[in-house]
Write an enzyme that holds these catalytic residues in place. Structure first.
Site, PDB file in Angstrom:
ATOM      1  CG  ASP A  10      -1.749   1.262   1.335  1.00 17.07           C
ATOM      2  OD1 ASP A  10      -2.283   1.698   0.297  1.00 17.07           O
ATOM      3  OD2 ASP A  10      -1.869   1.843   2.439  1.00 17.07           O
ATOM      4  CB  SER A  11       0.232   4.772  -0.646  1.00 19.94           C
ATOM      5  OG  SER A  11      -0.978   4.830   0.073  1.00 19.94           O
ATOM      6  CE1 TYR A  42       2.689   5.675  -3.252  1.00 18.33           C
ATOM      7  CE2 TYR A  42       1.559   3.842  -4.304  1.00 18.33           C
ATOM      8  CZ  TYR A  42       2.688   4.365  -3.707  1.00 18.33           C
ATOM      9  OH  TYR A  42       3.813   3.585  -3.584  1.00 18.33           O
ATOM     10  N   GLY A  43      -2.960   9.145  -3.608  1.00 22.30           N
ATOM     11  CA  GLY A  43      -4.293   9.556  -4.076  1.00 22.30           C
ATOM     12  C   GLY A  43      -4.378  10.906  -4.763  1.00 22.30           C
ATOM     13  CG  ASN A  74      -9.442   1.305  -2.818  1.00 21.04           C
ATOM     14  OD1 ASN A  74     -10.401   0.727  -3.296  1.00 21.04           O
ATOM     15  ND2 ASN A  74      -9.079   1.126  -1.561  1.00 21.04           N
ATOM     16  CB  THR A  75      -4.667   5.423  -5.336  1.00 19.55           C
ATOM     17  OG1 THR A  75      -5.497   6.034  -4.349  1.00 19.55           O
ATOM     18  CG2 THR A  75      -4.243   6.461  -6.350  1.00 19.55           C
ATOM     19  CD  GLU A 152      -1.817   8.322   7.232  1.00 14.36           C
ATOM     20  OE1 GLU A 152      -0.918   9.112   7.525  1.00 14.36           O
ATOM     21  OE2 GLU A 152      -1.771   7.548   6.263  1.00 14.36           O
ATOM     22  CB  CYS A 184      -9.909   5.153   0.301  1.00 21.92           C
ATOM     23  SG  CYS A 184      -8.372   5.712   1.059  1.00 21.92           S
ATOM     24  CB  THR A 185      -6.748   0.717   2.168  1.00 22.75           C
ATOM     25  OG1 THR A 185      -5.788   1.698   1.763  1.00 22.75           O
ATOM     26  CG2 THR A 185      -6.897  -0.318   1.086  1.00 22.75           C
TER      27      THR A 185
HETATM   28  N1  DGL Z   1      -4.169   3.743   0.380  1.00 25.36           N
HETATM   29  C1  DGL Z   1      -4.698   4.768  -0.492  1.00 25.36           C
HETATM   30  C2  DGL Z   1      -5.926   4.236  -1.206  1.00 25.36           C
HETATM   31  O1  DGL Z   1      -6.495   3.215  -0.832  1.00 25.36           O
HETATM   32  C3  DGL Z   1      -5.058   6.017   0.281  1.00 25.36           C
HETATM   33  C4  DGL Z   1      -3.876   6.814   0.725  1.00 25.36           C
HETATM   34  C5  DGL Z   1      -3.157   7.486  -0.406  1.00 25.36           C
HETATM   35  O2  DGL Z   1      -3.681   8.453  -0.996  1.00 25.36           O
HETATM   36  O3  DGL Z   1      -2.083   7.031  -0.731  1.00 25.36           O
HETATM   37  O4  DGL Z   1      -6.348   4.822  -2.178  1.00 25.36           O
END
Ligand code: DGL
Length: 266
Positions: A10-11, A42-43, A74-75, A152, A184-185
């Protein structure tokens, strides 16, 4: 049987909501988790950048001989899945398809809401997937960028968070959705306020548990589930400071995180 680990990235910390469900559903499986904390979020980044980061993350996980890679972001799933599938020979599982499938199953009035990061919303990945599974559904999407820092920071309830959730979700409920996908996670942590904001009649799809089921199906089909012979030794890696990841991550995972190491490939 195949006792090699499952790779999950994940990010940052959000993917730990998926790891939590994997631990529950697949207790014999060993997990190697990578949180790209140096480059989160990442989003809000471009497609090209997200594809590059995703390939580098998957390359890192491949060093551990993983039998499957789960893109628990998800991104990244909405932008980079096809590139990863072309590049790697092992199964690559994203989080979009399982969530979309569950929403299609649950909706009664064919109006599905999706909330996600700006990049995921812009990609229309959920919309395309929902339409691919079942053409007739109407999808209403909304970006909720403030939910990531709120999760967070641990601001999981209270007036400020509820007000923000109401503001984000009003346009979706106004369209009469009866099902809402948390795309989104990070969002499962805010499920309580999100449910309050949309009201009791809207069903909430938290795709983490569907992803764990999908992993089980893929491993079962490939005869690659781990045997119960040894206690799994999970490993966690981050691309930035370990302390911050552990502090926030334990809330996401719901248990103590041990063995976190910082890696330097970025
Ligand atoms: N983990 C990212 C997602 O599920 C969210 C956090 C991010 O923007 O990196 O899209």
């Amino acid at each position: 049987m195949n006792n090699r680990p499952i790779g999950i990235f994940d990010s940052g910390v959000g993917g730990l909501t998926v790891v939590k469900e994997v631990f529950k559903a697949l207790p014999n499986e060993e997990v190697v988790y990578l949180g790209d904390t140096a480059r989160v979020p990442y989003g809000t980044k471009s497609d090209r950048t997200i594809r590059r980061f995703s390939i580098e993350n998957a390359d890192f996980l491949m060093r551990f001989g993983v039998k499957v890679i789960v893109v628990a972001c998800n991104t990244s799933s909405s932008i980079a899945l096809s590139v990863l599938r072309k590049r790697f020979r092992i199964p690559i599982i994203g989080v979009i398809e399982p969530g979309a499938k569950k929403a299609v199953k649950l909706t009664g009035n064919n109006r599905i809401g999706v909330i996600a990061t700006p990049t995921t919303v812009k990609s229309r990945a959920y919309e395309k997937e929902i339409k691919r599974i079942s053409g007739k559904k109407k999808v209403v999407s909304g970006a909720c960028p403030l939910f990531v820092p709120l999760a967070e920071e641990g601001w999981l309830d209270g007036k400020i968070t509820l007000d923000i959730a109401r503001k984000y979700l009003r346009p979706l409920t106004a369209k009469g959705i009866d099902t809402l996908v948390l795309g989104c996670t990070h969002y499962p942590l805010l499920k309580g306020v999100i449910a309050q904001a949309v009201g009791g009649r809207v069903r909430i799809v938290d795709s983490a548990s569907s992803v764990a089921e999908e992993i089980r199906d893929v491993l079962r089909k490939g005869d690659a589930l781990s045997g119960p012979s040894k206690k799994p030794q999970h490993r966690f890696f981050v691309t930035d400071a370990v302390e911050q990841f552990v502090r926030v991550g334990e809330r996401f995972l719901g248990r103590e995180i041990k063995k976190v190491r910082r890696v330097h490939y970025v």
